[in-house]
Design a protein around this motif. Structure first.
Motif, PDB file in Angstrom:
ATOM      1  N   GLU A   1       0.721  -1.236   0.122  1.00  0.00           N
ATOM      2  CA  GLU A   1       0.131   0.025  -0.107  1.00  0.00           C
ATOM      3  C   GLU A   1       0.833   1.218   0.056  1.00  0.00           C
ATOM      4  OE1 GLU A   1      -2.689  -0.028   3.245  1.00  0.00           O
ATOM      5  OE2 GLU A   1      -4.046  -1.650   2.239  1.00  0.00           O
ATOM      6  N   GLU A   2       1.971   1.077   0.543  1.00  0.00           N
ATOM      7  CA  GLU A   2       2.978   2.545   0.481  1.00  0.00           C
ATOM      8  C   GLU A   2       3.759   2.626  -0.752  1.00  0.00           C
ATOM      9  OE1 GLU A   2       3.463   4.557   2.909  1.00  0.00           O
ATOM     10  OE2 GLU A   2       1.571   3.774   3.765  1.00  0.00           O
ATOM     11  N   CYS A   3       4.311   1.853  -1.356  1.00  0.00           N
ATOM     12  CA  CYS A   3       5.111   1.981  -2.571  1.00  0.00           C
ATOM     13  C   CYS A   3       4.581   1.299  -3.797  1.00  0.00           C
ATOM     14  CB  CYS A   3       6.532   1.407  -2.501  1.00  0.00           C
ATOM     15  SG  CYS A   3       6.742  -0.488  -2.534  1.00  0.00           S
ATOM     16  N   GLY A   4       3.596   0.569  -3.897  1.00  0.00           N
ATOM     17  CA  GLY A   4       2.805   0.332  -4.845  1.00  0.00           C
ATOM     18  C   GLY A   4       3.617  -1.047  -5.697  1.00  0.00           C
ATOM     19  N   ARG A   5       4.498  -1.791  -5.155  1.00  0.00           N
ATOM     20  CA  ARG A   5       5.009  -2.855  -5.751  1.00  0.00           C
ATOM     21  C   ARG A   5       4.739  -3.992  -4.978  1.00  0.00           C
ATOM     22  NH1 ARG A   5      11.503  -1.533  -5.845  1.00  0.00           N
ATOM     23  NH2 ARG A   5      11.522  -3.104  -7.146  1.00  0.00           N
TER      24      ARG A   5
ATOM     25  N   VAL B   1      -3.376  -8.182 -16.316  1.00  0.00           N
ATOM     26  CA  VAL B   1      -3.204  -7.056 -17.198  1.00  0.00           C
ATOM     27  C   VAL B   1      -2.840  -5.723 -16.445  1.00  0.00           C
ATOM     28  CG1 VAL B   1      -4.495  -5.461 -18.845  1.00  0.00           C
ATOM     29  CG2 VAL B   1      -4.941  -7.781 -18.771  1.00  0.00           C
ATOM     30  N   THR B   2      -3.206  -5.574 -15.120  1.00  0.00           N
ATOM     31  CA  THR B   2      -2.934  -4.598 -14.282  1.00  0.00           C
ATOM     32  C   THR B   2      -1.324  -4.605 -14.065  1.00  0.00           C
ATOM     33  OG1 THR B   2      -5.008  -4.444 -13.084  1.00  0.00           O
ATOM     34  CG2 THR B   2      -3.182  -3.652 -12.168  1.00  0.00           C
ATOM     35  N   HIS B   3      -0.667  -5.689 -13.593  1.00  0.00           N
ATOM     36  CA  HIS B   3       0.451  -5.950 -13.188  1.00  0.00           C
ATOM     37  C   HIS B   3       1.423  -5.586 -14.449  1.00  0.00           C
ATOM     38  CE1 HIS B   3       0.128  -6.910  -9.120  1.00  0.00           C
ATOM     39  NE2 HIS B   3      -0.342  -7.975  -9.206  1.00  0.00           N
ATOM     40  N   LEU B   4       0.745  -6.212 -15.489  1.00  0.00           N
ATOM     41  CA  LEU B   4       1.748  -6.173 -16.870  1.00  0.00           C
ATOM     42  C   LEU B   4       2.050  -4.554 -16.951  1.00  0.00           C
ATOM     43  CD1 LEU B   4       0.200  -8.567 -19.416  1.00  0.00           C
ATOM     44  CD2 LEU B   4       2.389  -8.822 -17.885  1.00  0.00           C
ATOM     45  N   ALA B   5       0.672  -3.952 -17.070  1.00  0.00           N
ATOM     46  CA  ALA B   5       1.063  -2.366 -17.138  1.00  0.00           C
ATOM     47  C   ALA B   5       1.740  -1.519 -16.079  1.00  0.00           C
ATOM     48  CB  ALA B   5      -0.258  -1.724 -16.904  1.00  0.00           C
ATOM     49  N   ARG B   6       2.029  -2.416 -14.872  1.00  0.00           N
ATOM     50  CA  ARG B   6       2.815  -1.604 -13.791  1.00  0.00           C
ATOM     51  C   ARG B   6       4.040  -2.222 -13.880  1.00  0.00           C
ATOM     52  NH1 ARG B   6      -0.542  -2.958  -8.329  1.00  0.00           N
ATOM     53  NH2 ARG B   6      -2.327  -1.559  -8.352  1.00  0.00           N
TER      54      ARG B   6
ATOM     55  N   ASN C   1       5.349  -5.216 -13.710  1.00  0.00           N
ATOM     56  CA  ASN C   1       5.639  -6.357 -13.002  1.00  0.00           C
ATOM     57  C   ASN C   1       5.175  -7.701 -14.161  1.00  0.00           C
ATOM     58  OD1 ASN C   1       6.132  -8.819 -11.350  1.00  0.00           O
ATOM     59  ND2 ASN C   1       4.020  -8.784 -10.432  1.00  0.00           N
ATOM     60  N   THR C   2       6.175  -7.888 -14.932  1.00  0.00           N
ATOM     61  CA  THR C   2       5.638  -8.825 -16.264  1.00  0.00           C
ATOM     62  C   THR C   2       5.565 -10.325 -15.823  1.00  0.00           C
ATOM     63  OG1 THR C   2       7.939  -8.925 -16.899  1.00  0.00           O
ATOM     64  CG2 THR C   2       6.271  -7.335 -18.129  1.00  0.00           C
ATOM     65  N   THR C   3       6.547 -10.582 -14.857  1.00  0.00           N
ATOM     66  CA  THR C   3       6.583 -12.056 -14.123  1.00  0.00           C
ATOM     67  C   THR C   3       5.141 -12.420 -13.523  1.00  0.00           C
ATOM     68  OG1 THR C   3       8.955 -12.098 -14.132  1.00  0.00           O
ATOM     69  CG2 THR C   3       7.766 -13.773 -12.994  1.00  0.00           C
ATOM     70  N   GLY C   4       4.829 -11.385 -12.520  1.00  0.00           N
ATOM     71  CA  GLY C   4       3.678 -11.812 -12.086  1.00  0.00           C
ATOM     72  C   GLY C   4       2.388 -11.951 -12.726  1.00  0.00           C
ATOM     73  N   GLY C   5       2.454 -10.693 -14.002  1.00  0.00           N
ATOM     74  CA  GLY C   5       1.299 -10.380 -14.564  1.00  0.00           C
ATOM     75  C   GLY C   5       1.042 -11.631 -15.508  1.00  0.00           C
ATOM     76  N   ALA C   6       1.916 -12.253 -16.066  1.00  0.00           N
ATOM     77  CA  ALA C   6       1.990 -13.299 -16.913  1.00  0.00           C
ATOM     78  C   ALA C   6       1.117 -14.644 -16.101  1.00  0.00           C
ATOM     79  CB  ALA C   6       3.535 -13.877 -17.629  1.00  0.00           C
ATOM     80  N   ARG C   7       1.866 -14.842 -14.913  1.00  0.00           N
ATOM     81  CA  ARG C   7       1.451 -15.888 -14.278  1.00  0.00           C
ATOM     82  C   ARG C   7      -0.138 -15.677 -13.588  1.00  0.00           C
ATOM     83  NH1 ARG C   7       6.627 -16.129  -9.888  1.00  0.00           N
ATOM     84  NH2 ARG C   7       8.113 -17.030 -11.120  1.00  0.00           N
ATOM     85  N   LEU C   8      -0.456 -14.513 -13.622  1.00  0.00           N
ATOM     86  CA  LEU C   8      -1.897 -14.358 -13.251  1.00  0.00           C
ATOM     87  C   LEU C   8      -2.900 -14.472 -14.463  1.00  0.00           C
ATOM     88  CD1 LEU C   8      -1.602 -11.259 -10.701  1.00  0.00           C
ATOM     89  CD2 LEU C   8      -2.727 -13.471 -10.218  1.00  0.00           C
ATOM     90  N   LEU C   9      -2.368 -14.228 -15.693  1.00  0.00           N
ATOM     91  CA  LEU C   9      -3.180 -14.404 -16.696  1.00  0.00           C
ATOM     92  C   LEU C   9      -3.409 -15.940 -16.916  1.00  0.00           C
ATOM     93  CD1 LEU C   9      -1.468 -12.022 -19.391  1.00  0.00           C
ATOM     94  CD2 LEU C   9      -3.835 -11.640 -18.397  1.00  0.00           C
TER      95      LEU C   9
END
Length: 227
Positions: free
Chosen positions: A21-25, A156-161, A163-171
């Motif tokens: 919540e603080e740094c958004g990462r 899709v949110t994480h890709l745009a942020r 965080n491509t690794t986490g984004g791909a895993r969530l997809l």
């Protein structure tokens, strides 16, 4: 034929709770209570509040004091910090993008129309909130469907942020969640096309040589787009 009913066992609909919540990462070390990037420790905040210590903090403008734990108009705990279009928290006092109202009960058609609009506007974080409302308020037998769509929106949110690794895993996780619905998709959802889109997008991301924010054209949930 739809998939068997899924017992959630307390598992969240998505992984957005792993975003600091603080740094958004994204917090990649689940065993830690503090953020490995900025050191913020929400568990320490909760312990401090429970002990009744330091219940207030100064806001940046006007010298007014606010309660440490923000709450919505119904008294439920919900951060009042402004957020950008991808749901990342901004400093108090900055102008952000309004979040979706929480706990709205919509028809499936309304859910799909609102989520598609938000996806097309480049607001996948907000689309995930719409899907999450459907996941929480809809029939139990459809929970895996709405949960999977929410996870795809979070991907899709994480890709745009960036965080491509986490984004791909969530997809891929979302694609797995909606796959059992492909033979008999409800509410006019083109489940097979959305699943294929998620898997192909994830494969393309994992094959990239470089990292960084990635903007993708979102899928058409019902196979067509207005206009």
């Amino acid at each position: 034929m739809q998939g068997s009913e899924e017992r959630e066992g307390g598992e969240p609909a998505c992984w957005l709770n792993q975003v600091c919540e603080e740094c958004g990462r994204v917090r990649e070390q689940p065993g830690r209570t503090d953020c490995e990037h900025c050191g913020h420790d929400p568990a320490a905040d909760r312990r401090e509040a429970a002990a009744g210590r330091a219940a207030t903090a100064e806001t940046p403008a006007g010298g007014r004091r606010r309660e440490r734990r923000d709450r919505d108009p119904e008294g439920k705990a919900r951060s009042a910090r402004p957020r950008d279009g991808l749901g990342r928290p901004l400093p108090y006092g900055e102008e952000g993008v309004a979040r979706q109202p929480e706990g709205v009960v919509r028809t499936p058609a309304e859910t799909l129309s609102e989520a598609q609009r938000l996806l097309d506007e480049g607001k996948p974080f907000h689309a995930h909130e719409v899907f999450e409302d459907a996941w929480k308020s809809g029939p139990e037998r459809e929970r895996s469907l709405w949960k999977g769509l929410a996870q795809i929106a979070v991907g899709v949110t994480h890709l745009a942020r960036g965080n491509t690794t986490g984004g791909a895993r969530l997809l891929l996780r979302g694609a797995d969640g909606i796959a059992p619905w492909a033979p008999g998709p409800p509410h006019g959802i083109d489940v097979a096309a959305v699943e294929t889109w998620a898997r192909r997008t994830a494969d393309g991301i994992e094959g990239r040589a470089t990292s960084g924010p990635v903007t993708v054209r979102p899928p058409s949930l019902r196979g067509t787009r207005a206009g």
